[in-house]
Design a protein around this motif. Structure first.
Motif, PDB file in Angstrom:
ATOM      1  N   HIS A 117       4.422  -1.890  17.681  1.00  0.00           N
ATOM      2  CA  HIS A 117       3.383  -1.205  16.916  1.00  0.00           C
ATOM      3  C   HIS A 117       3.768  -1.153  15.446  1.00  0.00           C
ATOM      4  O   HIS A 117       4.007  -0.064  14.911  1.00  0.00           O
ATOM      5  N   PRO A 118       3.827  -2.309  14.787  1.00  0.00           N
ATOM      6  CA  PRO A 118       4.313  -2.306  13.400  1.00  0.00           C
ATOM      7  C   PRO A 118       3.472  -1.438  12.472  1.00  0.00           C
ATOM      8  O   PRO A 118       4.013  -0.762  11.599  1.00  0.00           O
ATOM      9  N   GLU A 119       2.148  -1.417  12.680  1.00  0.00           N
ATOM     10  CA  GLU A 119       1.294  -0.662  11.753  1.00  0.00           C
ATOM     11  C   GLU A 119       1.543   0.828  11.848  1.00  0.00           C
ATOM     12  O   GLU A 119       1.745   1.508  10.843  1.00  0.00           O
ATOM     13  N   GLU A 120       1.548   1.321  13.103  1.00  0.00           N
ATOM     14  CA  GLU A 120       1.754   2.754  13.290  1.00  0.00           C
ATOM     15  C   GLU A 120       3.161   3.154  12.864  1.00  0.00           C
ATOM     16  O   GLU A 120       3.353   4.224  12.278  1.00  0.00           O
ATOM     17  N   ALA A 121       4.138   2.273  13.168  1.00  0.00           N
ATOM     18  CA  ALA A 121       5.516   2.584  12.779  1.00  0.00           C
ATOM     19  C   ALA A 121       5.620   2.673  11.259  1.00  0.00           C
ATOM     20  O   ALA A 121       6.282   3.558  10.724  1.00  0.00           O
ATOM     21  N   ALA A 122       4.950   1.762  10.552  1.00  0.00           N
ATOM     22  CA  ALA A 122       4.963   1.800   9.091  1.00  0.00           C
ATOM     23  C   ALA A 122       4.326   3.093   8.589  1.00  0.00           C
ATOM     24  O   ALA A 122       4.799   3.699   7.622  1.00  0.00           O
ATOM     25  N   GLN A 123       3.236   3.513   9.268  1.00  0.00           N
ATOM     26  CA  GLN A 123       2.600   4.784   8.877  1.00  0.00           C
ATOM     27  C   GLN A 123       3.585   5.940   8.975  1.00  0.00           C
ATOM     28  O   GLN A 123       3.689   6.770   8.074  1.00  0.00           O
ATOM     29  N   LEU A 124       4.328   5.956  10.101  1.00  0.00           N
ATOM     30  CA  LEU A 124       5.292   7.043  10.316  1.00  0.00           C
ATOM     31  C   LEU A 124       6.385   7.014   9.250  1.00  0.00           C
ATOM     32  O   LEU A 124       6.725   8.046   8.653  1.00  0.00           O
ATOM     33  N   ALA A 125       6.915   5.804   8.974  1.00  0.00           N
ATOM     34  CA  ALA A 125       7.998   5.686   7.989  1.00  0.00           C
ATOM     35  C   ALA A 125       7.506   6.097   6.602  1.00  0.00           C
ATOM     36  O   ALA A 125       8.202   6.808   5.866  1.00  0.00           O
ATOM     37  N   SER A 126       6.312   5.663   6.244  1.00  0.00           N
ATOM     38  CA  SER A 126       5.761   6.026   4.932  1.00  0.00           C
ATOM     39  C   SER A 126       5.565   7.524   4.815  1.00  0.00           C
ATOM     40  O   SER A 126       5.911   8.141   3.811  1.00  0.00           O
TER      41      SER A 126
ATOM     42  N   GLU B 101       0.837  -1.223   0.000  1.00  0.00           N
ATOM     43  CA  GLU B 101       0.000   0.000   0.000  1.00  0.00           C
ATOM     44  C   GLU B 101       0.857   1.253   0.000  1.00  0.00           C
ATOM     45  O   GLU B 101       0.454   2.291  -0.517  1.00  0.00           O
ATOM     46  N   ASP B 102       2.029   1.136   0.616  1.00  0.00           N
ATOM     47  CA  ASP B 102       2.902   2.320   0.676  1.00  0.00           C
ATOM     48  C   ASP B 102       3.223   2.821  -0.709  1.00  0.00           C
ATOM     49  O   ASP B 102       3.054   3.995  -1.030  1.00  0.00           O
ATOM     50  N   ILE B 103       3.704   1.897  -1.557  1.00  0.00           N
ATOM     51  CA  ILE B 103       4.096   2.303  -2.909  1.00  0.00           C
ATOM     52  C   ILE B 103       2.873   2.716  -3.713  1.00  0.00           C
ATOM     53  O   ILE B 103       2.908   3.668  -4.501  1.00  0.00           O
ATOM     54  N   ALA B 104       1.721   2.006  -3.478  1.00  0.00           N
ATOM     55  CA  ALA B 104       0.500   2.366  -4.186  1.00  0.00           C
ATOM     56  C   ALA B 104       0.110   3.805  -3.876  1.00  0.00           C
ATOM     57  O   ALA B 104      -0.355   4.540  -4.745  1.00  0.00           O
ATOM     58  N   GLU B 105       0.314   4.223  -2.611  1.00  0.00           N
ATOM     59  CA  GLU B 105      -0.128   5.558  -2.236  1.00  0.00           C
ATOM     60  C   GLU B 105       0.925   6.628  -2.513  1.00  0.00           C
ATOM     61  O   GLU B 105       0.601   7.702  -3.015  1.00  0.00           O
TER      62      GLU B 105
END
Lengths: 315, 425
Positions: B316-325, B118-122
């Motif tokens: 918190h992998p999801e939130e961490a991924a949000q921050l990194a993205s 989803e990161d690359i998609a967005e």
């Protein structure tokens, strides 16, 4: 009645047994905490390092195949190891000799009846409180090859600049200076304590005999200071063989110089472990370093016992 | 014994301490004060992540609180990361890494959460040379690209003028357009007209830049070590050192002397990856004559780059991924570029009208956004970096330094370099 008697008899026996145990075992319990602590933070790491050194071991990947003594032979065949050994010993010698001389002079000065003696003694210890990293950063800047303070000062006297980072001896002098900056004050205080333990009668007698300050220093202070000086040398040896921060931060790459001019054994160990991620070989170096320190420690002991026994003979 | 008053004071202190322990023991474990997820972010040096930027993230994600820790330098951050990866705990939720560490970390990519699709998609894709070093064998990315290091040439206008060369950015770009040989030839012209200043800062940086332009300088993809046998490497080594006595100011990179040299005018040009701008400005704040020319010998080159990772250790992998993205999305990359100089690695950033607007006041108003976009597009080959790349690079710069200092001849130094490479096998 008889029951009561028997009970007191038994109680007495118990008490005396407890008392015997108390005498026999409680000293061991009192010293136990040290040994538990030592086993935990001293013996266990030592043994575990030995185990790691016998295996292929990556920092991230963990244990690999059993390697036997391969790590040791590969380290001993490495040019870097021998250069690191040379550098460590050379820096140690360059460091410890001036340190002892300067510390003795400072201690002799502090031994006089100074005003505000505590202030001066504290002032001498001040560099010791500084972080080694901070010292290394400041001194590395001073020892810059082109724009360093030291070379600028040399330049104003018409002397040619020293290649602090490209010459083996120059780099050792620079690093030894950093180490001495921190440790000379500490050594001076220990020597001062040794000087103050010298009976004042000697000096009074010497003064009556007409000996001057210098004669007193060389004929009374120095010989009486021998045991303290030996202690200082032994602690300096252990510290000197583990010089790390100063060498790591002497340049930004932290690899010990373009031709490993100032690579010390601990820096070599660190680079194997944390740069090459090879814990097996790093552990092998750690054990070799341990053995070297043991050998030099025994040498120290041998020499110092000879010094004290020869002293005894003279008496 | 203690007087009574002292006793009670001591008890009170002890009690307060114990209470403090209990209280503080709660917060990190639960991970949420007032119902918010607590994230930690660890970077080093200057990523351009200002407090304002972090606050903006928190405003857009009201359920997340971010604590930003900054290590002084990359070396400290590196040993911290590797030690805690090995220990299996203690890392931040988002950890920054440098491109040079990816060669080792790629083997342990399973210790990081992969970048979700989803990161690359967005947010769109990264440029090729940012993506490749962090791509695993399964084609997944284990790190979010933060910045790349497309290179231009920085120069001192006053020194060029003094040597009778043109000094306007366009003219300098036209003057230097060509291969490395041409760059050296212009240098010789400069040397003929210059008093004390040399043409470039250090033979190491020139050698490094040529290495970065080769597809496989030191290692092949299958792990074969070719550094010592690669004729191109030896050629670059010898050619750089051949011109060095005449053209190089002879500094070792990253030394205090080198930084001082930027201010004191010891050299007229230097290789300038985008992040170098900040270093020059920091080292020579009072010099008015530094400028950037939109040119690089032999086309384009990349030097360095950085990433964010989400270690598997995080709770918190999801939130961490949000921050990194979010932090690596194009708008934030452009913000960070404005502040500190790391150049955006997301392709989307190049389409943004905001990027060409970025200029540098210090570099006499140079249109840095435009220049580095073009320098990025000029990059064709970029070096493959295998697991031993960092060690070989260190050995090579030591080898060059040995010759620059006059301690060894080029032949001797090359021989020792080859021996050191052999021992890496």
């Amino acid at each position: 009645m008889s029951i009561l008697q028997e009970r007191t008899q038994q109680n007495k026996k118990k008490r005396s047994r407890a008392a015997r145990w108390d005498v026999k075992y409680s000293p061991y319990i009192f010293i136990l905490p040290f040994f538990i602590l030592f086993a935990l933070v001293g013996l266990f790491p030592l043994a575990y390092t030995a185990w790691v050194s016998l295996n292929e071991w990556s920092l991230l990947g963990g244990q690999g195949d059993f390697a036997g003594l391969d790590n040791f032979t590969s380290v001993l065949n490495e040019r870097d190891f021998w250069i690191a050994l040379r550098n460590t010993l050379s820096i140690f010698v360059i460091q410890v000799v001036p340190q002892l001389i300067i510390a003795t002079v400072i201690a002799a000065a502090l031994d006089r009846n100074l005003r505000n003696a505590t202030f001066w003694r504290m002032a001498v210890l001040l560099p010791y409180v500084m972080m080694p990293v901070a010292v290394a950063l400041i001194f590395s800047n001073m020892f810059g090859d082109r724009y360093g303070l030291v070379n600028n000062v040399l330049g104003t006297f018409g002397l040619s600049p020293v290649a602090w980072h490209n010459d083996v001896l120059a780099s050792h002098v620079a690093i030894a200076t950093m180490v001495n900056f921190r440790w000379t004050g500490y050594a001076a205080l220990i020597l001062l304590a040794g000087m103050q333990a010298i009976p004042r009668d000697y000096y009074e007698a010497a003064t009556i005999d007409g000996a001057g300050a210098f004669r007193q220093f060389f004929s009374i202070t120095l010989p009486q200071l021998k045991p303290t000086a030996i202690f200082v040398v032994i602690t300096a040896t252990i510290g000197g063989l583990q010089i790390f921060d100063e060498a790591l931060l002497y340049d930004l790459a932290g690899t010990g110089g373009p031709d490993k001019e100032w690579l010390t054994l601990t820096l070599y160990l660190y680079n194997l472990g944390w740069r090459d991620l090879d814990f097996g070989r790093a552990s092998a170096v750690a054990w070799l370093l341990f053995l070297i320190i043991v050998v030099i420690g025994l040498l120290n002991l041998f020499i110092s016992s000879r010094i004290s026994s020869s002293q005894g003979k003279r008496k | 014994m203690f007087p009574r008053k002292k006793m009670t004071a001591l008890t009170a202190i002890a009690a307060a301490g114990a209470l403090g322990l209990v209280l503080s023991g709660c917060s990190p474990d639960a991970g949420n004060q007032n119902g918010k997820v607590q994230l930690t972010l660890s970077t080093f040096g200057n990523f351009g992540y200002t407090d304002k930027l972090i606050e903006q993230f928190e405003a857009e994600h009201p359920n997340i609180d971010v604590t930003h820790n900054i290590a002084a330098d990359g070396e400290a951050a590196r040993s911290n990361l590797f030690t805690k990866l090995a220990a299996g705990s203690g890392l931040s939720d988002v950890e920054a890494i440098e491109i040079n560490w990816t060669t080792e970390l790629r083997q342990y990519a399973d210790k990081f959460h992969p970048v979700p699709g989803e990161d690359i998609a967005e947010y769109g894709d990264w440029v090729d040379f940012q993506k490749k070093p962090v791509t695993t064998e399964d084609g997944e990315l284990f790190a979010y690209g933060v910045a790349i290091g497309p290179s231009a040439i920085c120069y001192r206008g006053d020194l060029l003028e003094a040597a009778g060369l043109p000094s306007a950015p366009d003219e300098v770009a036209a003057l230097l357009k060509g291969n490395w040989k041409h760059y050296f030839e212009v240098g010789q012209k400069f040397a003929a007209g210059s008093k004390d200043a040399k043409w470039f800062d250090s033979a190491e940086s020139i050698y490094d830049a040529t290495i970065q332009q080769m597809a496989n300088p030191y290692e092949k993809e299958d792990g074969t070590l070719i550094a010592a046998s690669n004729p191109e490497v030896e050629k670059a080594f010898r050619e750089t050192l051949a011109v060095a006595p005449e053209l190089s100011a002879g500094f070792d990179q990253w030394t205090d002397d080198w930084y001082t040299g930027m201010a004191s005018g010891d050299f007229a040009t230097m290789m300038c990856p985008s992040w170098m701008l900040g270093l020059i400005e920091g080292a020579a704040p009072d010099v008015k004559n530094w400028n950037v020319a939109n040119v690089f010998p032999n086309g384009g080159g990349n030097a360095g780059g950085s990433y964010l990772t989400v270690p598997k250790q995080t709770k918190h992998p999801e939130e961490a991924a949000q921050l990194a993205s979010w932090l690596t999305a194009a708008p934030q990359q452009i913000e960070a570029f404005k502040v500190a100089g790391p150049f955006p690695g997301r392709v989307q950033a190049f389409d943004s009208p905001k990027l060409p607007e970025v200029t540098s006041e210090y570099f006499n108003g140079a249109p840095t956004g435009e220049i580095f976009t073009e320098r990025t597009q000029a990059i064709k080959d970029f070096a493959f970096k295998g697991p031993r790349h960092a060690q070989i690079t260190a050995a090579a710069s030591s080898a060059i330094s040995r010759v620059q200092s006059g301690n060894q001849t080029t032949d001797e130094s090359w021989k020792q370099f080859v021996q050191e490479i052999e021992s890496l096998k």
